[in-house]
Design an enzyme around this catalytic site. Structure first.
Site, PDB file in Angstrom:
ATOM      1  N   ALA A   1       0.823  -1.212   0.000  1.00 34.79           N
ATOM      2  CA  ALA A   1       0.000   0.000   0.000  1.00 34.79           C
ATOM      3  C   ALA A   1       0.861   1.269   0.000  1.00 34.79           C
ATOM      4  CB  ALA A   1      -0.922  -0.008   1.219  1.00 34.79           C
ATOM      5  N   GLU A   2       1.857   1.307   0.894  1.00 33.60           N
ATOM      6  CA  GLU A   2       2.613   2.558   1.074  1.00 33.60           C
ATOM      7  C   GLU A   2       3.525   2.813  -0.121  1.00 33.60           C
ATOM      8  OE1 GLU A   2       2.596  -0.025   3.167  1.00 33.60           O
ATOM      9  OE2 GLU A   2       1.271   0.655   4.787  1.00 33.60           O
TER      10      GLU A   2
ATOM     11  N   TYR B   1      -2.439 -14.165   1.415  1.00 34.95           N
ATOM     12  CA  TYR B   1      -1.151 -13.681   1.908  1.00 34.95           C
ATOM     13  C   TYR B   1      -0.252 -14.835   2.326  1.00 34.95           C
ATOM     14  CZ  TYR B   1      -3.300  -9.038   2.466  1.00 34.95           C
ATOM     15  OH  TYR B   1      -3.917  -7.837   2.263  1.00 34.95           O
ATOM     16  N   ASP B   2       1.026 -14.657   2.100  1.00 30.93           N
ATOM     17  CA  ASP B   2       2.043 -15.519   2.697  1.00 30.93           C
ATOM     18  C   ASP B   2       3.111 -14.555   3.204  1.00 30.93           C
ATOM     19  OD1 ASP B   2       3.873 -17.356   3.468  1.00 30.93           O
ATOM     20  OD2 ASP B   2       4.262 -18.186   1.476  1.00 30.93           O
TER      21      ASP B   2
ATOM     22  N   GLY C   1     -16.281   3.834  -3.221  1.00 32.36           N
ATOM     23  CA  GLY C   1     -16.183   3.014  -4.430  1.00 32.36           C
ATOM     24  C   GLY C   1     -16.702   3.766  -5.642  1.00 32.36           C
TER      25      GLY C   1
ATOM     26  N   ASP D   1      -4.844   3.108  -3.389  1.00 32.13           N
ATOM     27  CA  ASP D   1      -3.541   3.738  -3.143  1.00 32.13           C
ATOM     28  C   ASP D   1      -3.295   4.877  -4.139  1.00 32.13           C
ATOM     29  OD1 ASP D   1      -3.180   1.835  -1.154  1.00 32.13           O
ATOM     30  OD2 ASP D   1      -2.226   0.436  -2.540  1.00 32.13           O
TER      31      ASP D   1
HETATM   32  N1  LIG Z   1     -16.592   1.255 -10.143  1.00 30.12           N
HETATM   33  C1  LIG Z   1     -15.839   2.348  -9.985  1.00 30.12           C
HETATM   34  N2  LIG Z   1     -15.943   3.371 -10.858  1.00 30.12           N
HETATM   35  C2  LIG Z   1     -15.199   4.470 -10.714  1.00 30.12           C
HETATM   36  N3  LIG Z   1     -14.320   4.659  -9.722  1.00 30.12           N
HETATM   37  C3  LIG Z   1     -14.175   3.690  -8.826  1.00 30.12           C
HETATM   38  C4  LIG Z   1     -14.923   2.496  -8.905  1.00 30.12           C
HETATM   39  N4  LIG Z   1     -14.573   1.711  -7.861  1.00 30.12           N
HETATM   40  C5  LIG Z   1     -13.639   2.396  -7.170  1.00 30.12           C
HETATM   41  N5  LIG Z   1     -13.400   3.578  -7.758  1.00 30.12           N
HETATM   42  C6  LIG Z   1     -12.446   4.574  -7.330  1.00 30.12           C
HETATM   43  O1  LIG Z   1     -11.347   3.974  -6.672  1.00 30.12           O
HETATM   44  C7  LIG Z   1     -11.172   4.582  -5.393  1.00 30.12           C
HETATM   45  C8  LIG Z   1     -10.802   3.549  -4.400  1.00 30.12           C
HETATM   46  O2  LIG Z   1     -11.793   2.575  -4.348  1.00 30.12           O
HETATM   47  P1  LIG Z   1     -12.548   2.185  -3.005  1.00 30.12           P
HETATM   48  O3  LIG Z   1     -13.154   0.843  -3.246  1.00 30.12           O
HETATM   49  O4  LIG Z   1     -13.476   3.270  -2.583  1.00 30.12           O
HETATM   50  O5  LIG Z   1     -11.376   2.145  -1.937  1.00 30.12           O
HETATM   51  P2  LIG Z   1     -10.356   0.985  -1.565  1.00 30.12           P
HETATM   52  O6  LIG Z   1      -9.759   0.427  -2.835  1.00 30.12           O
HETATM   53  O7  LIG Z   1      -9.348   1.707  -0.728  1.00 30.12           O
HETATM   54  O8  LIG Z   1     -11.147  -0.017  -0.787  1.00 30.12           O
HETATM   55  C9  LIG Z   1     -12.489   5.256  -5.062  1.00 30.12           C
HETATM   56  O9  LIG Z   1     -12.279   6.454  -4.380  1.00 30.12           O
HETATM   57  C10 LIG Z   1     -13.120   5.511  -6.395  1.00 30.12           C
HETATM   58  O10 LIG Z   1     -12.755   6.783  -6.818  1.00 30.12           O
HETATM   59  O1  LIG Z   2      -0.260  -4.901   1.966  1.00 30.23           O
HETATM   60  C1  LIG Z   2      -1.428  -5.269   1.710  1.00 30.23           C
HETATM   61  O2  LIG Z   2      -2.093  -5.927   2.493  1.00 30.23           O
HETATM   62  C2  LIG Z   2      -2.062  -4.892   0.467  1.00 30.23           C
HETATM   63  O3  LIG Z   2      -3.244  -5.102   0.353  1.00 30.23           O
HETATM   64  C3  LIG Z   2      -1.294  -4.254  -0.606  1.00 30.23           C
HETATM   65  C4  LIG Z   2      -2.279  -3.980  -1.726  1.00 30.23           C
HETATM   66  O4  LIG Z   2      -1.854  -4.571  -2.903  1.00 30.23           O
HETATM   67  C5  LIG Z   2      -2.635  -2.543  -1.915  1.00 30.23           C
HETATM   68  O5  LIG Z   2      -2.769  -1.824  -0.732  1.00 30.23           O
HETATM   69  C6  LIG Z   2      -3.840  -2.359  -2.807  1.00 30.23           C
HETATM   70  O6  LIG Z   2      -4.983  -1.861  -2.148  1.00 30.23           O
HETATM   71  P1  LIG Z   2      -6.109  -0.987  -2.888  1.00 30.23           P
HETATM   72  O7  LIG Z   2      -5.410   0.236  -3.423  1.00 30.23           O
HETATM   73  O8  LIG Z   2      -7.111  -0.675  -1.847  1.00 30.23           O
HETATM   74  O9  LIG Z   2      -6.630  -1.849  -3.994  1.00 30.23           O
END
Ligand SMILES: Nc1ncnc2c1ncn2[C@@H]1O[C@H](COP(=O)(O)OP(=O)(O)O)[C@@H](O)[C@H]1O
Ligand SMILES: O=C(O)C(=O)C[C@H](O)[C@H](O)COP(=O)(O)O
Length: 329
Positions: free
Chosen positions: A40-41, A112-113, A237, A268
């Protein structure tokens, strides 16, 4: 904010090798796995570099080909990795994650591993408070405290060091149900929140972790009120994202995504855009950048947002509409 700084953002956490079968094959049957990196970071750090910001990421990595693969790749994308701590124990482990890609109605599954990885041994004594003082903003997430008690203590120590130095603190809740329970996450994360300047949390995580019942429009303000956090961004989302900040309340709608290539890392990428705006004291711009970057991440394989600034700006300002069939020659 201070003007003399070495980095715009400093961040730390675990970056893993990411192993995924090609062509939506199942892990049970795959005969080959694509090898990429993800954490993530460091995903945020790479996206910040694409925006022209100076990002420093560090972790503990085994001094093996697997650990070096991670550091080399992050350096390749412009991240300052000079503070990485190399673990020379021959038994040191690189965290791995396996991805079984799905399309609705089948979910994408992460396995995860990473137990007892080198990164999970990070402790407060590994945190360089001087480096944190040399950055404008510290970015940490709820994944690191989930890795071990030492990692949780390191995050707390880093946040306190940032506060003492006047370095802003950004925190993404990033709840991972496969690492810990909501109750354990709440117990560990809640005491950190009063130190946070910029909180980013998906709406459902705010409900799950902090037992808040507000609808999405009201959640950012509720988090601000309860924990005294200056700026709060709540993602929803496909329904966009909301912010509560000193400049008022803001909303950004998502950009349409014609086809999802790989959504891992969209959160991220979004964080990087929000931080970009936040550092300019323009959270409305941050939401827009985040949305454009999250949308673009859905179109790219791998965790990393390898887009140009111009591509992000084109989506953000909708100068052009890219249809599913458009080819630019
Ligand atoms: N179906 C989608 N259409 C457009 N943008 C999306 C969609 N799903 C996620 N996103 C974008 O991706 C970002 C991260 O997704 P979200 O699911 O809210 O958070 P996370 O991945 O941290 O759980 C959201 O802020 C949104 O802008
Ligand atoms: O370290 C972890 O546990 C992870 O999950 C790393 C992930 O690959 C990213 O953090 C993706 O996360 P999103 O941007 O929310 O799709």
């Amino acid at each position: 904010m201070r003007s003399e700084t070495r980095w715009d953002v400093i961040t730390f956490g675990e970056t893993m090798l990411r192993l995924s079968p090609p062509h939506y094959m199942r892990l049970e049957e795959a005969t080959s796995l694509e090898v990429r990196i993800g954490g993530a970071e460091s995903n945020v750090a790479v996206a910040l570099c694409r925006l022209g910001l100076r990002a420093c990421w560090w972790s503990r990595l085994p001094n093996t080909p697997l650990g070096r693969r991670i550091e080399n790749e992050l350096r390749r994308w412009g991240v300052d990795t000079s503070a990485v701590i190399w673990d020379s124990d021959p038994k040191a482990r690189t965290g791995l994650y396996f991805l079984d890609f799905g399309v609705a109605p089948r979910a994408t599954e992460v396995y995860y591993d990473r137990a007892a990885s080198a990164a999970s041994a990070i402790g407060p004594e590994d945190v360089d408070a001087q480096r944190i003082a040399e950055a404008r903003l510290l970015h940490v997430t709820g994944i690191t405290p989930a890795l071990s008690a030492r990692c949780a203590a390191a995050v707390r120590y880093a946040i306190e060091a940032a506060k003492r130095a006047g370095t802003r603190v950004c925190f993404d809740t990033n709840y991972r149900a496969r690492l810990w329970s909501p109750e354990a996450a709440r117990t560990t994360l809640e005491p950190l929140l009063p130190y946070v300047d910029l909180l980013i949390a998906p709406h459902e995580e705010a409900r799950l972790l902090f037992a808040l019942t507000e609808e999405k429009e009201r959640m950012a303000r509720a988090l601000h009120d309860r924990y005294g956090i200056e700026t709060v961004v709540v993602t929803c989302g496909g329904d966009g994202a909301y912010a509560f900040s000193p400049s008022g309340e803001h909303f950004a709608a998502p950009y349409p995504i014609a086809y999802v290539v790989d959504r891992v890392g969209a959160g991220d990428a979004f964080d990087a855009g929000v931080i970009y705006g936040y550092l300019q004291q323009n959270i409305s711009l941050g939401l827009e950048m985040g949305m454009a970057m999250a949308a673009l991440k859905h179109t790219l394989p791998g965790d990393l947002l390898l887009c140009t600034f111009e591509e992000i700006e084109a989506v953000r300002t909708a100068h052009h509409q890219t249809s599913p069939s458009s080819i630019r020659r």
